[in-house]
Design a protein around this motif. Structure first.
Motif, PDB file in Angstrom:
ATOM      1  N   ALA A  76      99.073  65.029  39.944  1.00 56.16           N
ATOM      2  CA  ALA A  76      98.054  66.040  39.661  1.00 56.16           C
ATOM      3  C   ALA A  76      96.933  65.395  38.858  1.00 56.16           C
ATOM      4  CB  ALA A  76      98.684  67.207  38.898  1.00 56.16           C
ATOM      5  N   PHE A  77      96.244  64.436  39.471  1.00 56.93           N
ATOM      6  CA  PHE A  77      95.118  63.782  38.803  1.00 56.93           C
ATOM      7  C   PHE A  77      94.254  63.129  39.858  1.00 56.93           C
ATOM      8  CE2 PHE A  77      98.554  60.722  38.995  1.00 56.93           C
ATOM      9  CZ  PHE A  77      97.950  59.574  39.468  1.00 56.93           C
ATOM     10  N   ASP A  78      93.043  62.795  39.477  1.00 56.03           N
ATOM     11  CA  ASP A  78      92.103  62.136  40.368  1.00 56.03           C
ATOM     12  C   ASP A  78      92.569  60.706  40.608  1.00 56.03           C
ATOM     13  OD1 ASP A  78      89.965  61.109  41.741  1.00 56.03           O
ATOM     14  OD2 ASP A  78      88.438  61.879  40.375  1.00 56.03           O
ATOM     15  N   GLU A  79      92.510  60.252  41.839  1.00 57.65           N
ATOM     16  CA  GLU A  79      92.977  58.911  42.175  1.00 57.65           C
ATOM     17  C   GLU A  79      92.174  57.816  41.481  1.00 57.65           C
ATOM     18  OE1 GLU A  79      95.574  57.943  43.977  1.00 57.65           O
ATOM     19  OE2 GLU A  79      96.190  60.039  44.198  1.00 57.65           O
ATOM     20  N   SER A  80      90.947  58.125  41.081  1.00 59.39           N
ATOM     21  CA  SER A  80      90.103  57.112  40.404  1.00 59.39           C
ATOM     22  C   SER A  80      90.202  57.208  38.882  1.00 59.39           C
ATOM     23  CB  SER A  80      88.637  57.292  40.837  1.00 59.39           C
ATOM     24  OG  SER A  80      88.151  58.577  40.448  1.00 59.39           O
ATOM     25  N   ALA A  81      91.109  58.034  38.376  1.00 55.34           N
ATOM     26  CA  ALA A  81      91.223  58.236  36.926  1.00 55.34           C
ATOM     27  C   ALA A  81      91.691  56.957  36.235  1.00 55.34           C
ATOM     28  CB  ALA A  81      92.183  59.385  36.628  1.00 55.34           C
ATOM     29  N   SER A  82      91.220  56.786  34.997  1.00 54.27           N
ATOM     30  CA  SER A  82      91.641  55.648  34.168  1.00 54.27           C
ATOM     31  C   SER A  82      91.812  56.130  32.733  1.00 54.27           C
ATOM     32  CB  SER A  82      90.623  54.503  34.229  1.00 54.27           C
ATOM     33  OG  SER A  82      89.360  54.920  33.738  1.00 54.27           O
ATOM     34  N   LEU A  83      92.543  55.356  31.959  1.00 54.73           N
ATOM     35  CA  LEU A  83      92.814  55.691  30.565  1.00 54.73           C
ATOM     36  C   LEU A  83      92.390  54.532  29.669  1.00 54.73           C
ATOM     37  CD1 LEU A  83      96.354  57.344  30.820  1.00 54.73           C
ATOM     38  CD2 LEU A  83      94.171  58.490  30.434  1.00 54.73           C
ATOM     39  N   PRO A  84      91.900  54.819  28.448  1.00 55.68           N
ATOM     40  CA  PRO A  84      91.462  53.747  27.529  1.00 55.68           C
ATOM     41  C   PRO A  84      92.653  53.054  26.851  1.00 55.68           C
ATOM     42  CG  PRO A  84      91.179  55.866  26.483  1.00 55.68           C
ATOM     43  CD  PRO A  84      91.633  56.162  27.885  1.00 55.68           C
ATOM     44  N   VAL A  85      93.494  52.439  27.666  1.00 52.10           N
ATOM     45  CA  VAL A  85      94.721  51.798  27.193  1.00 52.10           C
ATOM     46  C   VAL A  85      94.847  50.450  27.890  1.00 52.10           C
ATOM     47  CG1 VAL A  85      97.227  51.992  27.000  1.00 52.10           C
ATOM     48  CG2 VAL A  85      95.824  54.057  26.848  1.00 52.10           C
ATOM     49  N   HIS A  86      95.296  49.453  27.172  1.00 49.55           N
ATOM     50  CA  HIS A  86      95.526  48.143  27.771  1.00 49.55           C
ATOM     51  C   HIS A  86      96.502  48.288  28.943  1.00 49.55           C
ATOM     52  CE1 HIS A  86      97.019  43.985  28.087  1.00 49.55           C
ATOM     53  NE2 HIS A  86      95.837  43.639  27.593  1.00 49.55           N
ATOM     54  N   ARG A  87      96.259  47.556  30.010  1.00 51.43           N
ATOM     55  CA  ARG A  87      97.053  47.735  31.220  1.00 51.43           C
ATOM     56  C   ARG A  87      98.537  47.464  30.991  1.00 51.43           C
ATOM     57  NH1 ARG A  87      98.266  42.987  33.779  1.00 51.43           N
ATOM     58  NH2 ARG A  87      97.253  41.093  32.963  1.00 51.43           N
TER      59      ARG A  87
END
Length: 455
Positions: free
Chosen positions: A341-352
């Motif tokens: 349940a999120f956008d496929e292009s979503a990102s988070l400000p967290v180191h990978r």
């Protein structure tokens, strides 16, 4: 408490005060002893000088009395004749200009010396020590300077100073005694000063040894002010060392926990007969690459701490694809439906690497406890992102929702586990000033909600 700490700080002896106090004590002791010795010598010297001066002025006093008519010549003669010369330790001798003895008193004659004037210096205006016939005497000239038409004969007064010599010897012995006593006392004070002043350093060494032997955690705080900076710096270093040891220990635990799922997935791949050789090699290389990344990540985390890792925006879809593919293999006996349940292009400000660790622990728990559905939901709440991992399993009892984020604590005691995964998630999310909590899911199971600030 503050008042007590203030009182303790004020009562704490300063190292500089110790050294100053003992040094001043030594100086004071020397000053008092030398002052007493000098005063005693000065008194004795003054009395001796006064006696010598008095003896030299007796003829002048008698002359003044005779000149003023207070004493007649016949009275002076009668007074002189009434005196007993043997009761005085003064002796007289009259010498000619060519150092011959013109007259000598009876005491001088007892020396049995043919011509005593040859032993007396011509100019003995000041008292001089002489040794005559084994006796110590002081010789002093009493006659005035030569006047025109007057005789050049010289009158000398001699005095036996054997007693004075003995007194001087006794004084010298007494002086050396007191100097020796002063030296011993000063040495004792110096030793006491060293022992007292440097006792905090010896105590510091003992405490450091106790810390290295794990009998003590940190240094005490009641050291002198001059050592406070040193002890505080050492305590900070000890604390940092303990934190680093804790990071290494946690990193090893976390690494073992993280590799466990990857190893399970690798075993599942090896047991999958439907994969071709090429596909199997590709999947295993993927798992090995992920395990290598995980090892590097944990080692760096152990070295610099969680906050030392670089922060960056990491896409959400790629790690989820990798993890769900691995977990599908590890839990191949339980078909799990993953709802995104999120956008496929979503990102988070967290180191990978952090994001991979977070999602790996949470998704592995969701796969383990779910019945058939796992949901991944990402919501934008303005200043923060809210990521939720939900399942339709039994959920988390209320009494465990806080404690499960502590290392070694597990809500499920029936299935094997280490109780590390959620603690790792809590540490990682805290380093980003976020938080994680457990709640109820709309799927009737557990929901682990992560709140991550955008900045």
């Amino acid at each position: 408490m503050k008042l007590g700490q203030f009182t303790l700080c004020q009562c704490r002896p300063r190292l500089r005060t110790r050294v100053l106090a003992t040094s001043i004590g030594i100086i004071l002791l020397f000053s008092i002893a030398l002052a007493a010795l000098i005063n005693k010598l000065y008194q004795q010297n003054s009395m001796a000088a006064y006696s010598r001066d008095l003896a030299s002025q007796i003829p002048m006093v008698m002359a003044q009395l005779s000149k003023d008519g207070l004493i007649r010549a016949d009275q002076l003669t009668a007074w002189i004749q009434s005196l007993d010369p043997s009761s005085s330790d003064y002796m007289s001798v009259l010498c000619t200009p060519d150092n011959h003895t013109l007259w000598a008193s009876r005491d001088v004659q007892a020396f049995n010396i043919d011509d005593i004037c040859t032993l007396i210096p011509n100019e003995a205006k000041k008292p001089q020590y002489l040794s005559i016939a084994g006796f110590n005497v002081v010789a002093q000239r009493l006659s005035s300077e030569k006047q025109p038409g007057e005789s050049e004969n010289r009158l000398f007064v001699l005095r036996n100073v054997d007693k004075q010599k003995q007194q001087l010897a006794d004084l010298e012995a007494e002086t050396w005694f007191y100097i020796s006593l002063l030296f011993v006392s000063a040495s004792a004070l110096v030793v006491a000063a060293c022992h007292w002043s440097f006792s905090p350093l010896r105590r510091l060494a003992r405490e450091l040894i106790a810390i290295t032997e794990s009998r003590q955690q940190t240094l005490d705080n009641d050291y002198p002010d001059e050592l406070q900076d040193v002890t505080q710096a050492l305590n900070r270093m000890i604390t940092q060392r303990e934190k680093q040891k804790s990071r290494y220990r946690h990193a090893m635990d976390d690494l073992a926990h993280s590799l466990k799922t990857r190893l399970s997935a690798t075993n599942a791949l090896l047991d999958d007969n439907h994969l071709s050789r090429e596909q199997l090699n590709k999947r295993i290389l993927e798992q090995v690459s992920q395990m290598d990344d995980m090892v590097q990540y944990q080692l760096k985390r152990a070295l610099v701490g969680q906050c030392g890792l670089k922060r960056e925006d990491s896409p959400l879809t790629a790690p989820i694809d990798s993890l769900t593919g691995m977990l599908d293999k590890a839990y191949r006996d339980k078909p799990v439906k993953v709802v995104r349940a999120f956008d496929e292009s979503a990102s988070l400000p967290v180191h990978r690497s952090d994001l991979m660790e977070l999602l790996g622990n949470l998704l592995e728990n969701a796969y383990r406890f779910c019945l058939e559905t796992v949901q991944i939901r990402l919501d934008d709440h303005g200043e923060v992102w809210q990521l939720a991992i939900e399942d339709d399993g039994p959920g988390v009892p209320d009494q465990y929702r806080e404690s499960i984020f502590q290392r070694g604590v597990r809500a499920d005691q029936l299935n094997p586990g280490t109780g590390i995964g959620l603690a790792v998630c809590d540490e990682i999310i805290a380093s980003y000033d976020g938080n994680i909590h457990a709640s109820d899911s709309p799927l009737q199971g557990a929901a682990f909600v992560l709140t991550i600030p955008k900045r």
